[in-house]
Structures are given as structure tokens and as C-alpha cells.
Design an enzyme around this catalytic site. Sequence first.
Site, mmCIF file in Angstrom:
data_model
loop_
_atom_site.group_PDB
_atom_site.id
_atom_site.type_symbol
_atom_site.label_atom_id
_atom_site.label_comp_id
_atom_site.label_asym_id
_atom_site.label_seq_id
_atom_site.Cartn_x
_atom_site.Cartn_y
_atom_site.Cartn_z
ATOM 1 N N LYS A 1 1.103 -0.917 -0.210
ATOM 2 C CA LYS A 1 0.022 0.114 0.309
ATOM 3 C C LYS A 1 0.794 1.330 0.332
ATOM 4 O O LYS A 1 1.676 1.152 0.400
ATOM 5 C CB LYS A 1 -1.217 -0.487 1.127
ATOM 6 C CG LYS A 1 -1.727 1.331 1.658
ATOM 7 C CD LYS A 1 -2.784 1.260 2.490
ATOM 8 C CE LYS A 1 -3.344 2.268 2.900
ATOM 9 N NZ LYS A 1 -4.469 2.274 4.056
ATOM 10 N N ASP B 1 -2.491 10.224 4.313
ATOM 11 C CA ASP B 1 -3.498 9.150 4.196
ATOM 12 C C ASP B 1 -4.868 10.875 4.624
ATOM 13 O O ASP B 1 -4.786 10.427 6.425
ATOM 14 C CB ASP B 1 -3.978 8.575 4.549
ATOM 15 C CG ASP B 1 -5.155 7.757 4.758
ATOM 16 O OD1 ASP B 1 -6.279 8.150 3.798
ATOM 17 O OD2 ASP B 1 -6.045 6.303 5.450
ATOM 18 N N LYS C 1 -9.809 12.976 8.314
ATOM 19 C CA LYS C 1 -9.563 11.872 9.451
ATOM 20 C C LYS C 1 -9.695 13.132 10.246
ATOM 21 O O LYS C 1 -9.582 14.841 10.366
ATOM 22 C CB LYS C 1 -8.230 11.858 9.222
ATOM 23 C CG LYS C 1 -7.937 10.092 8.826
ATOM 24 C CD LYS C 1 -6.997 9.983 8.451
ATOM 25 C CE LYS C 1 -6.597 8.486 8.071
ATOM 26 N NZ LYS C 1 -7.779 6.917 8.888
ATOM 27 N N ASP D 1 1.385 5.634 6.088
ATOM 28 C CA ASP D 1 0.781 5.275 5.297
ATOM 29 C C ASP D 1 1.609 4.269 4.070
ATOM 30 O O ASP D 1 0.467 3.938 3.344
ATOM 31 C CB ASP D 1 -1.139 5.737 4.647
ATOM 32 C CG ASP D 1 -2.057 4.847 5.114
ATOM 33 O OD1 ASP D 1 -1.607 3.887 5.692
ATOM 34 O OD2 ASP D 1 -3.238 5.746 4.167
ATOM 35 N N ASP E 1 -12.467 7.338 3.542
ATOM 36 C CA ASP E 1 -11.143 7.057 4.723
ATOM 37 C C ASP E 1 -10.207 5.421 4.393
ATOM 38 O O ASP E 1 -9.709 4.577 4.930
ATOM 39 C CB ASP E 1 -11.330 6.918 5.682
ATOM 40 C CG ASP E 1 -9.584 7.540 6.300
ATOM 41 O OD1 ASP E 1 -8.749 7.343 5.966
ATOM 42 O OD2 ASP E 1 -9.818 7.384 7.829
ATOM 43 N N GLU F 1 -9.449 4.017 1.673
ATOM 44 C CA GLU F 1 -8.941 3.828 0.198
ATOM 45 C C GLU F 1 -7.771 3.365 -0.096
ATOM 46 O O GLU F 1 -8.171 2.689 -0.920
ATOM 47 C CB GLU F 1 -8.150 5.316 0.415
ATOM 48 C CG GLU F 1 -6.406 5.538 1.256
ATOM 49 C CD GLU F 1 -6.665 5.220 2.275
ATOM 50 O OE1 GLU F 1 -8.102 5.676 3.683
ATOM 51 O OE2 GLU F 1 -5.331 4.903 2.888
ATOM 52 N N ARG G 1 -7.698 -0.730 0.802
ATOM 53 C CA ARG G 1 -8.196 -1.440 0.287
ATOM 54 C C ARG G 1 -8.699 -1.242 -1.510
ATOM 55 O O ARG G 1 -8.458 -1.958 -2.326
ATOM 56 C CB ARG G 1 -9.727 -1.754 0.704
ATOM 57 C CG ARG G 1 -10.454 -1.291 0.798
ATOM 58 C CD ARG G 1 -11.249 -1.662 2.567
ATOM 59 N NE ARG G 1 -11.353 -1.063 3.685
ATOM 60 C CZ ARG G 1 -11.579 -1.128 4.723
ATOM 61 N NH1 ARG G 1 -13.083 -1.963 4.640
ATOM 62 N NH2 ARG G 1 -11.023 -0.894 5.647
HETATM 63 N N1 BES Z 1 -4.652 4.471 7.289
HETATM 64 C C1 BES Z 1 -5.240 4.145 7.757
HETATM 65 C C2 BES Z 1 -5.340 2.748 9.303
HETATM 66 C C3 BES Z 1 -4.778 3.107 10.182
HETATM 67 C C4 BES Z 1 -5.453 4.472 10.727
HETATM 68 C C5 BES Z 1 -3.110 3.105 10.182
HETATM 69 C C6 BES Z 1 -4.442 4.400 11.853
HETATM 70 C C7 BES Z 1 -2.995 3.713 11.884
HETATM 71 C C8 BES Z 1 -3.228 3.938 12.221
HETATM 72 C C9 BES Z 1 -6.772 3.547 6.752
HETATM 73 O O1 BES Z 1 -6.720 4.161 5.178
HETATM 74 C C10 BES Z 1 -7.689 4.539 7.684
HETATM 75 O O2 BES Z 1 -8.613 5.156 7.421
HETATM 76 N N2 BES Z 1 -9.381 2.788 8.456
HETATM 77 C C11 BES Z 1 -10.217 2.863 8.322
HETATM 78 C C12 BES Z 1 -11.164 2.492 7.885
HETATM 79 C C13 BES Z 1 -12.623 2.740 8.420
HETATM 80 C C14 BES Z 1 -13.326 3.510 7.665
HETATM 81 C C15 BES Z 1 -13.221 2.095 7.522
HETATM 82 C C16 BES Z 1 -9.926 2.880 9.793
HETATM 83 O O3 BES Z 1 -9.124 2.203 10.223
HETATM 84 O O4 BES Z 1 -10.389 3.764 10.408
HETATM 85 ZN ZN ZN Z 2 -4.829 4.264 4.451
HETATM 86 MN MN MN Z 3 -7.415 5.781 5.273
#
Ligand code: BES
Ligand code: ZN
Ligand code: MN
Length: 495
Positions: A267, A272, A279, A290, A349, A351, A353
Site C-alpha cells: 500500500k 492519508d 480524519k 501510510d 478513508d 482507501e 483496500r
Molecule cells: N491508513 C488508515 C489505517 C490506520 C489508521 C493505520 C490509524 C494506522 C493508524 C486507513 O486508510 C484507514 O483510514 N482506515 C479506516 C477504515 C475505516 C474507515 C473502515 C480506519 O481504520 O479507521
Molecule cells: Zn490509509
Molecule cells: Mn484511510
Amino acid sequence: MEFSIKSGSPEKQRTGCVVVGVYEGRKLSASAQGIDAASGQYLSEVLRRGDLEGALGKTLLLHGVPKIPADRVLLVGLGRERDFNEPAYRTALSAAAKAMKGTGATDAVVCLTDLTLKRHDTSWKVEHAVLTIMEAGYRFDRLKSKPAEPKRTLRKVTLHVARRSEIEPGETALDRGVAIAEGIALAKDLGNLPGNHCTPTYLAEQAVDLGKRHGMKVDILEQKDCEKLGMGCYLAVARGSKQPPKFIVMEYHGGKRDEPPVVLVGKGITFDTGGISIKPAAEMDEMKFDMCGAASVFGTLKAAALMKLPMNVIGVIPATENMPGGNAIKPGDIVTTMSGQTVEILNTDAEGRLVLCDALTYVEKYKPAAVVDIATLTGAMVIALGHVATGLFSNSDSLARELIQAGETGWDRGWHMPLWDDYQEALKSNFADMPNIGSRAGGSITAACFLSRYTKAYPWAHLDIAGTAWKSGAEKGATGRPVAMLAHFLLRRAA
Ligand code: BES
Ligand code: ZN
Ligand code: MN
């Protein structure tokens, strides 16, 4: 840093610093005994005064030890002898490396690799000594106006082994350790570099550079190339950004031409923000990390090339920013993936996947022996496993076992998570083939379930490194994980 292996008497070493261990209860290790005897029991005398009891990780630096040619002797506490295990070994080594940092020593003979460690041979000890010492010496100060680096730093480290017969296996392990450590350092550098420097274009340039140095074939697919391939989901994420997306393909050919490759997909979200589903502000800076999945692909390929592994390894990185903007995707938008399946983007968010699914379809063309994707995919992974283990999901139990085992060997552990069909229930959309999010419950698993719908053509594993790719707080910085796990996974496959 330069490393070498040596056997021979610790008390005769002409060096800036000789490092020896002391167990709890002031019990001298074999090498320490050698120095003690040659110096007329000088070490025993010092210990008797109570300056070091041998507690794990405590150190004591001695100057002018009688009849010893080394400028300094560093005593390192090893803890209780019968408890001396892998983490204790690493703690002792890193304490030693840190203690030498502040001194004027530019070279050292480290006699911790000659200690007896249950279940581990010289090879393991040497490899992990290299990794630990490189870890302790790592800094990222290229963006400070004046580097904080003191003028004199440790440049040459000799690792001491107990017997001459251990030199040869030691040297092999040393090369391996250096290759993996270099891969880890590259992954850390890329991870630590902030989003305004580390853009998709920068990553693409780094890929070309890595390819030139190590004889890899590198292809950068531009936006229009990806449009032609139908990567609607990846490009949907890129829409909000002014930075052009770069789909990076690196091919390391160390094996036979027609041998199916191992494919690593990382990834590569260089920042992000969350996009329109933006966020919160707190700690958002950490979303520069990220792209640590991508960074681990760079690092692992570098390690594989340095080790000259006789196998084929492909690295694929869908790189883009995730930004809000007038052209950005909106919640509810429906896009078509390269696989033909459609996705309702309920949360911009989620993104990771979205960029991975198209990359996972793209790699089918290699008819891979196995595909491993590495992604800082979900915050839920941090809740589940904390910062210790990487979450591992797979459609093949044997592939999962290989990776778990590699993680044990590389001291970069993963934990096998479930991917049962029951969890697929969470992914239902009224308007498209699937949504890009499930419910909050089991968030890491439903994310993996989403990916599993694009990976039916090959054995596949997914590593969610959200909790392990970087550290927060005072020690904020990329860890270089899971390069060690992946390098050992490849090593075993190559053997
Ligand atoms: N890059 C983030 C995941 C992440 C968040 C990694 C905090 C480490 C610390 C990812 O893109 C994301 O934002 N995932 C969301 C998914 C949700 C919207 C289903 C998450 O984990 O909040
Ligand atoms: Zn992310
Ligand atoms: Mn994200």
C-alpha cells in the site's frame, strides 16, 4: 557500518572498545573472565565495589583496564543466566550499542555473540547482532539544518565467536544480517520522509534508482496506463490529489525465466487525510506512514537483491495521496474495479483496500507462486494486536504458516487472524457488488474479506501492519517492519 567476525582472545583485542557480558550476581561471561584474568582480576574488583550487578541492559564503561590493549572495556548486564533468552540477548546488544554511542570509540569488538543462547546457533546470534546494532545506530536527520551526529561514531564492529569453526557460518549470517538491515534502513528512510517530500513521483524515482543499482526491471504505469487497464478503484482514490498517481512495478529476476514469482504488493498512500471522510486533526501527521507497506516492498527487494536470492520476486506499489478536493470521490460514489466488480465507496478513508484491489487483480498476469500484500490498512488492527504482532490473513493455511515461521526467525512476528466466510456477511451493498466498509466490529477482518474478493487466482496473504510499521510518541519513527519477516520468507522459499 562495517561488520566482521573474529575468534580469539578478547583480552588481546586492539580496539576502541571491547564489549563483554556480566550475568546477574556479578557472574562474568567467558570473555569477561578472559579479560579479568589478564588484567589481574580488575573486573572482579570493580564489580565487588557494586558498580554493576549484572541486571539486564545496565552497562558500565571502563577506561585504562590494566594490561589490556583495548582503549575501553564495556561491561553489559545480561540478567539471570538461566533466563538469558532471545529478547534478553537483543536488549543486551542494543544497550551496548547505545552505551558506545556517547564515547569516542570508532571501532569495537563485541563479545556478546559468543554467549550461549538456548535453541540458537552462531548464525542466528550474528544475524540478530547486526540487526540490533544497526537499529540502535539508525537516525533520520537529513531534514535537520544541522545534523545532530557527533563527530566520532562507531564505524567498525567485530563480532566475536567462541570457536574458529564458527567463523565461516558466522560470515554467511553476517552478510544476510547486513542485507536485511540495509533493507530495513531503506524502509525506515522512506517511511520517515514526510508527505511533501515522499510523493508518488518520489517513490517512482526511488524505484527506478533501486532498479539501476540492483539490476531490476522497473516499470512506472502512469494515470493513462492505469485508465487503459481499467483500474477505476485505484484511480478513484487519486482523484482528489494534485500529485499524479504512480503505479510502480519492480521485477527482480534471480531465478529461472519461467519460474513463478513471489509477488509483494505494498500500500503506497503517501499521505492519508481520509479524503472527504476527513480524519480528525490529532496525530494526522502520522498518516505520512501510510506508505510503509510500499516501503517494506522496497526494503525486501533490496535485501533480496543484496542476498542474490535465486528466485523471482515482483514488487508492485499502487502509489497515490488520499486527499479531499473538488474532484475527489464522495461517499456513495460507485466505481468499477479492474476485476469488473463494482464498489460503493461509503467511506473515502477506507482507501487502502481501494488501491490494493486493483493491484491484486493486476498481478494475476504473473501467475504468481504466492502474493503477499503489506498495508497499514486498519486502525482496528492496532486495537486487536497492539504494536507487537502484525495481523496476518490468508486464503492458504500453508502460506500463513510459512509467514508466521519466517516472522519467528526474523524476530518480526505475525499472528494468524481468521478469514472465515461468516465475516463476508458484513460486505453488502444495495447499489453495487460490495461496499468498501463493513461494520465497526472486526474492522481488520472485513477489510481483509474485501481484499479476498480480488485474490482468488493464487495463494495470497495479507499483512496488516497498522500497529507495527511505526512508533508514536517520543520515539516516533518507522520501524522497517515487516522487512525481516518477508526477507526470511523469501530466504526459505529460495532454499
Ligand atoms: N491508513 C488508515 C489505517 C490506520 C489508521 C493505520 C490509524 C494506522 C493508524 C486507513 O486508510 C484507514 O483510514 N482506515 C479506516 C477504515 C475505516 C474507515 C473502515 C480506519 O481504520 O479507521
Ligand atoms: Zn490509509
Ligand atoms: Mn484511510
